[in-house]
Design a protein around this motif. Structure first.
Motif, mmCIF file in Angstrom:
data_model
loop_
_atom_site.group_PDB
_atom_site.id
_atom_site.type_symbol
_atom_site.label_atom_id
_atom_site.label_comp_id
_atom_site.label_asym_id
_atom_site.label_seq_id
_atom_site.Cartn_x
_atom_site.Cartn_y
_atom_site.Cartn_z
ATOM 1 N N PRO A 18 0.347 -1.166 0.045
ATOM 2 C CA PRO A 18 0.076 -0.034 -0.162
ATOM 3 C C PRO A 18 0.632 1.363 0.017
ATOM 4 C CG PRO A 18 -0.583 -1.693 1.141
ATOM 5 C CD PRO A 18 0.795 -2.117 1.241
ATOM 6 N N GLU A 19 0.395 1.914 -0.290
ATOM 7 C CA GLU A 19 0.877 3.646 -0.253
ATOM 8 C C GLU A 19 1.169 4.197 1.228
ATOM 9 O OE1 GLU A 19 -0.067 6.981 -2.989
ATOM 10 O OE2 GLU A 19 -0.594 5.606 -4.231
ATOM 11 N N ASN A 20 2.242 4.557 1.040
ATOM 12 C CA ASN A 20 2.993 5.278 2.464
ATOM 13 C C ASN A 20 1.873 6.923 2.625
ATOM 14 O OD1 ASN A 20 4.268 2.636 2.680
ATOM 15 N ND2 ASN A 20 6.172 3.938 2.099
ATOM 16 N N LYS A 21 2.644 7.022 3.862
ATOM 17 C CA LYS A 21 1.690 8.907 4.077
ATOM 18 C C LYS A 21 3.223 9.476 4.543
ATOM 19 C CE LYS A 21 -3.255 8.268 5.038
ATOM 20 N NZ LYS A 21 -3.819 8.524 6.671
ATOM 21 N N LEU A 22 3.860 10.456 3.806
ATOM 22 C CA LEU A 22 3.872 11.039 4.204
ATOM 23 C C LEU A 22 4.038 13.637 4.172
ATOM 24 C CD1 LEU A 22 6.603 10.374 0.953
ATOM 25 C CD2 LEU A 22 6.498 9.937 3.482
ATOM 26 N N HIS A 23 4.113 13.725 5.025
ATOM 27 C CA HIS A 23 3.599 14.665 5.785
ATOM 28 C C HIS A 23 4.788 15.803 5.429
ATOM 29 C CE1 HIS A 23 0.780 12.440 7.809
ATOM 30 N NE2 HIS A 23 1.723 11.437 8.349
ATOM 31 N N GLY A 24 4.892 16.604 5.079
ATOM 32 C CA GLY A 24 5.401 18.859 4.991
ATOM 33 C C GLY A 24 5.658 18.376 3.659
ATOM 34 N N HIS A 25 5.856 17.246 2.863
ATOM 35 C CA HIS A 25 6.539 17.392 1.229
ATOM 36 C C HIS A 25 5.269 17.018 0.431
ATOM 37 C CE1 HIS A 25 10.173 16.950 3.192
ATOM 38 N NE2 HIS A 25 9.790 16.057 4.347
ATOM 39 N N ILE A 26 5.518 17.680 -0.760
ATOM 40 C CA ILE A 26 4.848 17.673 -2.140
ATOM 41 C C ILE A 26 5.153 16.291 -2.112
ATOM 42 C CG2 ILE A 26 4.276 18.621 -4.314
ATOM 43 C CD1 ILE A 26 5.414 21.205 -4.497
ATOM 44 N N THR A 27 4.088 15.725 -2.304
ATOM 45 C CA THR A 27 3.831 14.185 -3.059
ATOM 46 C C THR A 27 3.385 13.820 -4.764
ATOM 47 O OG1 THR A 27 1.735 13.479 -1.597
ATOM 48 C CG2 THR A 27 4.297 13.578 -0.786
ATOM 49 N N THR A 28 4.118 12.327 -3.937
ATOM 50 C CA THR A 28 3.474 12.451 -6.107
ATOM 51 C C THR A 28 3.509 10.214 -6.221
ATOM 52 O OG1 THR A 28 3.525 12.373 -8.070
ATOM 53 C CG2 THR A 28 5.619 11.952 -7.614
ATOM 54 N N ASN A 29 2.383 9.976 -7.053
ATOM 55 C CA ASN A 29 2.665 7.967 -6.899
ATOM 56 C C ASN A 29 3.095 7.982 -8.034
ATOM 57 O OD1 ASN A 29 0.108 8.534 -8.149
ATOM 58 N ND2 ASN A 29 -0.995 7.626 -6.864
ATOM 59 N N ASP A 30 3.269 9.009 -8.551
ATOM 60 C CA ASP A 30 3.665 8.875 -10.868
ATOM 61 C C ASP A 30 3.794 10.279 -11.360
ATOM 62 O OD1 ASP A 30 3.428 8.280 -13.540
ATOM 63 O OD2 ASP A 30 0.682 8.365 -13.335
ATOM 64 N N TYR A 31 5.157 10.260 -11.617
ATOM 65 C CA TYR A 31 5.758 10.956 -12.553
ATOM 66 C C TYR A 31 5.287 11.333 -13.633
ATOM 67 C CZ TYR A 31 10.303 9.673 -9.103
ATOM 68 O OH TYR A 31 10.620 9.208 -8.464
ATOM 69 N N LEU A 32 4.503 10.790 -13.763
ATOM 70 C CA LEU A 32 4.050 10.762 -15.664
ATOM 71 C C LEU A 32 2.967 12.153 -15.563
ATOM 72 C CD1 LEU A 32 2.817 7.454 -17.542
ATOM 73 C CD2 LEU A 32 6.065 9.106 -17.507
ATOM 74 N N SER A 33 2.388 12.354 -14.003
ATOM 75 C CA SER A 33 2.141 13.423 -13.693
ATOM 76 C C SER A 33 2.595 14.446 -13.872
ATOM 77 C CB SER A 33 1.571 13.451 -12.350
ATOM 78 O OG SER A 33 1.562 13.269 -11.501
ATOM 79 N N PHE A 34 3.620 14.614 -13.970
ATOM 80 C CA PHE A 34 4.866 16.294 -13.902
ATOM 81 C C PHE A 34 5.071 16.688 -15.668
ATOM 82 C CE2 PHE A 34 5.742 14.712 -9.878
ATOM 83 C CZ PHE A 34 4.720 15.831 -8.994
ATOM 84 N N LEU A 35 4.823 15.389 -16.268
ATOM 85 C CA LEU A 35 5.648 15.949 -18.079
ATOM 86 C C LEU A 35 5.633 16.764 -18.474
ATOM 87 C CD1 LEU A 35 5.843 12.417 -19.186
ATOM 88 C CD2 LEU A 35 7.387 13.395 -17.734
ATOM 89 N N ASP A 36 4.019 17.263 -18.790
ATOM 90 C CA ASP A 36 3.629 18.031 -19.187
ATOM 91 C C ASP A 36 4.278 19.535 -18.506
ATOM 92 O OD1 ASP A 36 2.179 16.764 -20.829
ATOM 93 O OD2 ASP A 36 0.344 17.003 -19.905
ATOM 94 N N ASP A 37 4.188 19.689 -17.535
ATOM 95 C CA ASP A 37 4.439 21.114 -16.748
ATOM 96 C C ASP A 37 6.418 21.139 -16.451
ATOM 97 O OD1 ASP A 37 2.183 21.256 -15.293
ATOM 98 O OD2 ASP A 37 2.757 20.172 -14.330
ATOM 99 N N ILE A 38 6.829 20.066 -17.168
ATOM 100 C CA ILE A 38 8.110 20.436 -16.912
ATOM 101 C C ILE A 38 8.777 21.862 -17.977
ATOM 102 C CG2 ILE A 38 10.723 18.798 -16.708
ATOM 103 C CD1 ILE A 38 9.490 17.170 -15.697
ATOM 104 N N CYS A 39 9.725 22.562 -17.308
ATOM 105 C CA CYS A 39 9.871 23.508 -18.192
ATOM 106 C C CYS A 39 11.916 24.297 -17.680
ATOM 107 C CB CYS A 39 9.109 24.481 -18.403
ATOM 108 S SG CYS A 39 8.452 25.676 -16.322
#
Length: 221
Positions: A200-221
């Motif tokens: 199962p996924e972990n919970k992390l606190h105090g940081h931006i989190t993701t479970n999928d790098y593909l969600s960033f691909l359109d934003d990387i500049c």
């Protein structure tokens, strides 16, 4: 999901196990394969060996010994490198890793792997994944003598790489290590919530989190 200001990020520092590679291999190796080998070697019950190993890991957690193959070879009387080879077929990249790395490189980000893994483990995983062909520099913290949990590591790493902390993104799956990076002054941190594809996924606190790098691909500049 919070957005990262990619236009302001020059350097991307990346953990390896659980961040670029599926952590399933490491969990299987340390929590199942090693206890099984000890049970066979010493004629003990497998559950007893699992418990003894959990206790042994806890004693050095976060220290350089925790990640050191030489240390565990000596402690356990097992050839740890050989044991890793026995289940090396489980080493695998996360499915979103290569598209993410290639997108970073296409936008001229400096991409550096910074792992607490022992150089022997790093070499085996590079051999199995060819991860090095997508990254500018591979660093094992063993060359600095301290782990990413330590502020001293971040001082030595910055002296080595000459990065601007304010324009650096650090990606990891460990709460303690992400916190250490933020404490040092790393401008942006990204936590990976699904390091092991079989758990199962972990919970992390105090940081931006993701479970999928593909969600960033359109934003990387």
């Amino acid at each position: 999901m919070a957005l990262l200001p990619w236009h302001n990020i020059e350097t991307v520092l990346l953990d390896m196990d659980g961040t670029l590679l599926d952590l399933h291999f490491d969990n299987q190796f340390w929590l199942e394969h090693i206890p099984q080998k000890l049970a066979e070697k010493e004629g003990k019950n497998i559950e007893l060996c699992r418990q003894e190993m959990r206790e042994s890991y806890a004693k050095v957690e976060g220290q350089i010994e925790w990640y050191c193959l030489d240390y565990w070879t000596e402690q356990l009387g097992l050839d740890i490198v050989e044991a890793k080879q026995e289940i090396a077929h489980l080493i695998s990249l996360r499915p979103d890793t290569i598209p993410f790395l290639d997108a970073l490189k296409a936008k001229n980000k400096k991409v550096v792997l910074v792992t607490n893994a022992h150089p022997g483990s790093l070499s085996l995983k590079v051999e199995k994944t060819q991860l090095d062909t997508h990254i500018d520099e591979l660093i094992s913290t063993h060359q600095f003598g301290v782990t990413k949990e330590s502020q001293l590591l971040w001082e030595r790493l910055q002296a080595h790489l000459q990065f601007d902390p304010a324009k650096t993104l650090f990606v990891d799956d460990s709460q303690a290590i992400l916190d250490a990076a933020k404490t040092y002054g790393i401008g942006y941190t990204l936590g990976i919530t699904n390091p092991d594809s079989k758990k199962p996924e972990n919970k992390l606190h105090g940081h931006i989190t993701t479970n999928d790098y593909l969600s960033f691909l359109d934003d990387i500049c």
